[in-house]
Design a protein around this motif. Structure first.
Motif, short mmCIF file in Angstrom:
data_model
loop_
_atom_site.label_atom_id
_atom_site.label_comp_id
_atom_site.label_asym_id
_atom_site.label_seq_id
_atom_site.Cartn_x
_atom_site.Cartn_y
_atom_site.Cartn_z
N GLN A 80 0.82 -1.21 0.00
CA GLN A 80 0.00 0.00 0.00
C GLN A 80 0.86 1.27 0.00
N THR A 81 2.03 1.19 0.59
CA THR A 81 2.87 2.37 0.71
C THR A 81 4.00 2.40 -0.31
N ALA A 82 4.16 1.33 -1.09
CA ALA A 82 5.25 1.27 -2.07
C ALA A 82 5.06 2.38 -3.11
N GLY A 83 6.13 3.07 -3.42
CA GLY A 83 6.09 4.11 -4.44
C GLY A 83 5.68 5.48 -3.92
N ARG A 84 5.20 5.55 -2.70
CA ARG A 84 4.83 6.86 -2.13
C ARG A 84 5.98 7.38 -1.30
N SER A 85 6.26 8.67 -1.44
CA SER A 85 7.32 9.26 -0.64
C SER A 85 6.73 9.83 0.64
N SER A 86 7.53 9.89 1.66
CA SER A 86 7.11 10.46 2.93
C SER A 86 6.87 11.95 2.75
N LEU A 87 5.96 12.51 3.53
CA LEU A 87 5.63 13.93 3.41
C LEU A 87 6.83 14.84 3.64
N ASN A 88 7.76 14.42 4.49
CA ASN A 88 8.89 15.30 4.81
C ASN A 88 10.07 15.13 3.86
N THR A 89 9.95 14.27 2.86
CA THR A 89 11.06 14.10 1.92
C THR A 89 10.72 14.57 0.52
N ARG A 90 9.49 14.98 0.30
CA ARG A 90 9.11 15.45 -1.03
C ARG A 90 9.64 16.85 -1.26
N LYS A 91 10.06 17.12 -2.48
CA LYS A 91 10.54 18.45 -2.83
C LYS A 91 9.34 19.40 -2.93
#
Length: 76
Positions: free
Chosen positions: A17-28
């Motif tokens: 379910q979380t594969a491919g999603r980046s964490s909120l604090n690591t997105r540009k």
């Protein structure tokens, strides 16, 4: 004796379910968007900073940004 609480917090997310999603604090962040900058100062400094900005008809953000630009130009 305290009663124990039986909390059902649900199942943890599956890796699929979380594969491919980046964490909120690591997105540009989008260029031009604003983010928080938090740090502690003394009450005296805060008052002096706010009064100086107001007396020069500037926002505190503008004062901080210009001060930082001046600091970088001085090559400390």
């Amino acid at each position: 004796m305290a009663k124990s609480l039986d909390l059902d917090l649900g199942k943890p997310a599956q890796k699929s379910q979380t594969a491919g999603r980046s964490s909120l604090n690591t997105r540009k962040r989008e260029a031009g968007s604003l983010v928080d900058l938090n740090f502690k100062v003394t009450p005296e400094f805060k008052r002096e900073f706010k009064l100086w900005a107001a007396s020069h008809d500037l926002k505190q953000k503008e004062v901080l940004e210009e001060a930082f630009r001046a600091l970088k130009r001085s090559s400390l």
